[in-house]
Design an enzyme around this catalytic site. Structure first.
Site, PDB file in Angstrom:
ATOM      1  N   SER A  95       0.835  -1.202   0.000  1.00  0.00           N
ATOM      2  CA  SER A  95       0.000   0.000   0.000  1.00  0.00           C
ATOM      3  C   SER A  95       0.866   1.247   0.000  1.00  0.00           C
ATOM      4  O   SER A  95       1.652   1.483   0.926  1.00  0.00           O
ATOM      5  CB  SER A  95      -0.917   0.011   1.220  1.00  0.00           C
ATOM      6  OG  SER A  95      -1.514   1.293   1.307  1.00  0.00           O
ATOM      7  N   HIS A 103      -1.107  -1.154  -4.304  1.00  0.00           N
ATOM      8  CA  HIS A 103      -2.386  -0.768  -3.706  1.00  0.00           C
ATOM      9  C   HIS A 103      -2.423   0.742  -3.488  1.00  0.00           C
ATOM     10  O   HIS A 103      -1.538   1.302  -2.840  1.00  0.00           O
ATOM     11  CB  HIS A 103      -2.550  -1.513  -2.380  1.00  0.00           C
ATOM     12  CG  HIS A 103      -3.900  -1.409  -1.769  1.00  0.00           C
ATOM     13  ND1 HIS A 103      -4.982  -2.169  -2.182  1.00  0.00           N
ATOM     14  CD2 HIS A 103      -4.358  -0.626  -0.770  1.00  0.00           C
ATOM     15  CE1 HIS A 103      -6.038  -1.867  -1.456  1.00  0.00           C
ATOM     16  NE2 HIS A 103      -5.695  -0.925  -0.585  1.00  0.00           N
ATOM     17  N   ASP A 114      -4.692   3.767  -2.060  1.00  0.00           N
ATOM     18  CA  ASP A 114      -5.831   4.081  -1.197  1.00  0.00           C
ATOM     19  C   ASP A 114      -6.297   5.510  -1.398  1.00  0.00           C
ATOM     20  O   ASP A 114      -5.621   6.456  -0.992  1.00  0.00           O
ATOM     21  CB  ASP A 114      -5.404   3.924   0.275  1.00  0.00           C
ATOM     22  CG  ASP A 114      -5.224   2.471   0.669  1.00  0.00           C
ATOM     23  OD1 ASP A 114      -6.180   1.701   0.532  1.00  0.00           O
ATOM     24  OD2 ASP A 114      -4.110   2.121   1.121  1.00  0.00           O
ATOM     25  N   MET A 158      -8.930   8.310  -0.386  1.00  0.00           N
ATOM     26  CA  MET A 158      -9.848   8.626   0.723  1.00  0.00           C
ATOM     27  C   MET A 158     -10.359  10.046   0.582  1.00  0.00           C
ATOM     28  O   MET A 158      -9.580  10.959   0.284  1.00  0.00           O
ATOM     29  CB  MET A 158      -9.118   8.510   2.060  1.00  0.00           C
ATOM     30  CG  MET A 158      -8.466   7.168   2.292  1.00  0.00           C
ATOM     31  SD  MET A 158      -7.591   7.169   3.857  1.00  0.00           S
ATOM     32  CE  MET A 158      -6.846   5.548   3.825  1.00  0.00           C
ATOM     33  N   HIS A 173      -8.075   1.345  -4.464  1.00  0.00           N
ATOM     34  CA  HIS A 173      -9.095   1.121  -3.434  1.00  0.00           C
ATOM     35  C   HIS A 173      -9.774   2.454  -3.144  1.00  0.00           C
ATOM     36  O   HIS A 173      -9.182   3.326  -2.506  1.00  0.00           O
ATOM     37  CB  HIS A 173      -8.376   0.560  -2.186  1.00  0.00           C
ATOM     38  CG  HIS A 173      -9.255   0.305  -1.011  1.00  0.00           C
ATOM     39  ND1 HIS A 173      -8.750   0.035   0.241  1.00  0.00           N
ATOM     40  CD2 HIS A 173     -10.606   0.270  -0.879  1.00  0.00           C
ATOM     41  CE1 HIS A 173      -9.737  -0.160   1.091  1.00  0.00           C
ATOM     42  NE2 HIS A 173     -10.889  -0.020   0.434  1.00  0.00           N
ATOM     43  N   MET A 204     -12.066   4.675  -1.228  1.00  0.00           N
ATOM     44  CA  MET A 204     -12.825   4.869   0.014  1.00  0.00           C
ATOM     45  C   MET A 204     -13.481   6.240  -0.088  1.00  0.00           C
ATOM     46  O   MET A 204     -13.107   7.189   0.621  1.00  0.00           O
ATOM     47  CB  MET A 204     -11.880   4.760   1.218  1.00  0.00           C
ATOM     48  CG  MET A 204     -11.475   3.319   1.502  1.00  0.00           C
ATOM     49  SD  MET A 204     -10.033   3.205   2.569  1.00  0.00           S
ATOM     50  CE  MET A 204      -8.754   3.325   1.335  1.00  0.00           C
ATOM     51  N   MET A 254     -11.736  -5.958   4.520  1.00  0.00           N
ATOM     52  CA  MET A 254     -11.019  -5.020   5.407  1.00  0.00           C
ATOM     53  C   MET A 254     -10.782  -5.695   6.757  1.00  0.00           C
ATOM     54  O   MET A 254     -11.719  -6.152   7.411  1.00  0.00           O
ATOM     55  CB  MET A 254     -11.846  -3.743   5.631  1.00  0.00           C
ATOM     56  CG  MET A 254     -11.976  -2.807   4.440  1.00  0.00           C
ATOM     57  SD  MET A 254     -10.426  -2.193   3.731  1.00  0.00           S
ATOM     58  CE  MET A 254      -9.555  -1.548   5.162  1.00  0.00           C
ATOM     59  N   ASP A 258      -6.933  -6.533   3.609  1.00  0.00           N
ATOM     60  CA  ASP A 258      -6.350  -5.195   3.705  1.00  0.00           C
ATOM     61  C   ASP A 258      -6.458  -4.652   5.122  1.00  0.00           C
ATOM     62  O   ASP A 258      -7.550  -4.456   5.634  1.00  0.00           O
ATOM     63  CB  ASP A 258      -7.095  -4.269   2.727  1.00  0.00           C
ATOM     64  CG  ASP A 258      -6.501  -2.875   2.669  1.00  0.00           C
ATOM     65  OD1 ASP A 258      -5.415  -2.650   3.231  1.00  0.00           O
ATOM     66  OD2 ASP A 258      -7.144  -1.998   2.054  1.00  0.00           O
ATOM     67  N   GLY A 259      -5.286  -4.399   5.727  1.00  0.00           N
ATOM     68  CA  GLY A 259      -5.233  -3.768   7.042  1.00  0.00           C
ATOM     69  C   GLY A 259      -4.469  -4.597   8.052  1.00  0.00           C
ATOM     70  O   GLY A 259      -4.893  -5.695   8.410  1.00  0.00           O
ATOM     71  N   SER A 307       2.341  -0.591   6.269  1.00  0.00           N
ATOM     72  CA  SER A 307       3.449  -0.404   7.216  1.00  0.00           C
ATOM     73  C   SER A 307       4.438  -1.556   7.250  1.00  0.00           C
ATOM     74  O   SER A 307       5.624  -1.328   7.482  1.00  0.00           O
ATOM     75  CB  SER A 307       2.921  -0.124   8.625  1.00  0.00           C
ATOM     76  OG  SER A 307       1.573  -0.369   8.735  1.00  0.00           O
TER      77      SER A 307
HETATM   78  C1  DX5 Z   1      -6.715   1.471   5.254  1.00  0.00           C
HETATM   79  C2  DX5 Z   1      -6.193   1.169   3.884  1.00  0.00           C
HETATM   80  C3  DX5 Z   1      -5.075   0.209   3.838  1.00  0.00           C
HETATM   81  C4  DX5 Z   1      -3.822   0.675   4.540  1.00  0.00           C
HETATM   82  C5  DX5 Z   1      -3.096  -0.537   5.012  1.00  0.00           C
HETATM   83  O1  DX5 Z   1      -7.879   2.201   5.125  1.00  0.00           O
HETATM   84  O2  DX5 Z   1      -7.225   0.643   3.074  1.00  0.00           O
HETATM   85  O3  DX5 Z   1      -4.770  -0.184   2.503  1.00  0.00           O
HETATM   86  O4  DX5 Z   1      -2.978   1.418   3.741  1.00  0.00           O
HETATM   87  O5  DX5 Z   1      -2.028  -0.156   5.791  1.00  0.00           O
HETATM   88  P1  DX5 Z   1      -1.403  -1.120   6.890  1.00  0.00           P
HETATM   89  O6  DX5 Z   1      -0.883  -2.307   6.167  1.00  0.00           O
HETATM   90  O7  DX5 Z   1      -0.350  -0.288   7.538  1.00  0.00           O
HETATM   91  O8  DX5 Z   1      -2.525  -1.496   7.835  1.00  0.00           O
HETATM   92 ZN    ZN Z   2      -6.674  -0.180   1.099  1.00  0.00          ZN
END
Ligand code: DX5
Ligand code: ZN
Length: 220
Positions: free
Chosen positions: A9, A34, A36, A38, A67, A69, A138, A176-177, A199
């Site tokens: 990500s 990936h 994200d 938002m 992704h 959101m 998720m 994911d997460g 991370s």
């Molecule tokens: C959270 C995201 C994830 C996030 C994952 O809303 O959808 O893709 O970046 O990060 P880690 O692996 O650090 O949980």
């Molecule tokens: Zn994500």
């Protein structure tokens, strides 16, 4: 069984050095990237939009795994396709007309994914699985990287794996997460084949090694 794929990500990147970091993840075996997006409304955080998706999709050969959101993502499908998305995942909770949104994604020639928040029952997405190429489970509340993995989401993956088999469907299952080398094998054993990791991969000092470590753990 489907091939296990790592989808680092970009949220965990240092954006001033993203090209180098993504290259290191690729060298470590990543196949997807990936991204994200938002909007600060569907989730309580703002990340990035089309310009960043475009630059990062262009800077590597990875499959661009976007992704969304965001509320009513159907409004922005064309834009993210133009920005280089290969897969676009939308949230079942964010769409007024989920089927129309997934159909729109496919009409644009990209793969369609559906995602659900931890509190959303898997039955909510069942009516749409016939038009999904990917299901993103998720394992944290969406909005932020670096949260703790929720192992109690794994029954959703098991259900989705069994449902696909029973109904002759062929979607990928992604988690994911909070995914890391510590829980990657559990994800795979539960039916997932795409592992999203922020991370624990792009957030690490040695990204290539972190990617390799996660994939080795996932393969068991
Ligand atoms: C959270 C995201 C994830 C996030 C994952 O809303 O959808 O893709 O970046 O990060 P880690 O692996 O650090 O949980
Ligand atoms: Zn994500």
């Amino acid at each position: 069984m489907k091939k296990i794929k790592l989808s680092p990500s970009a949220l965990a990147c240092d954006f001033s050095n993203a090209g180098v970091q993504i290259k290191a993840a690729t060298d470590g075996g990543a196949e997807y990237l990936h991204l994200d997006v938002m909007d600060g409304i569907f989730v309580p955080n703002i990340s990035f939009g089309q310009p960043v998706v475009k630059s990062l999709s262009k800077c590597c050969d990875l499959v661009s795994d976007v992704h969304l959101m965001i509320t009513e993502p159907i409004r922005y499908i064309d834009d993210f396709v133009k920005a280089g998305a290969d897969i676009i995942t939308v949230h079942v909770e964010a769409c007024e007309d989920v089927r129309a949104t997934l159909e729109k994604i496919r009409e644009c020639g990209v793969k369609a994914g559906i995602s659900l928040k931890p509190k959303t029952d898997v039955s909510e997405i069942v009516p749409y699985l016939d038009i999904c190429d990917l299901v993103l489970v998720m394992s944290v509340e969406p909005g932020f990287g670096g949260q703790r993995f929720m192992a109690d989401m794994m029954p959703k993956c098991e259900f989705l794996r069994d449902y696909a088999k029973q109904n002759g469907l062929d979607y990928e299952i992604s988690v994911d997460g909070g995914v890391s080398a510590e829980n990657a094998r559990l994800c795979v054993e539960s039916g997932a084949n795409v592992l999203v990791a922020g991370s624990s991969v792009l957030g690490k000092e040695n990204i290539k090694e972190a990617a390799e470590k996660l994939l080795i753990a996932a393969r068991g």
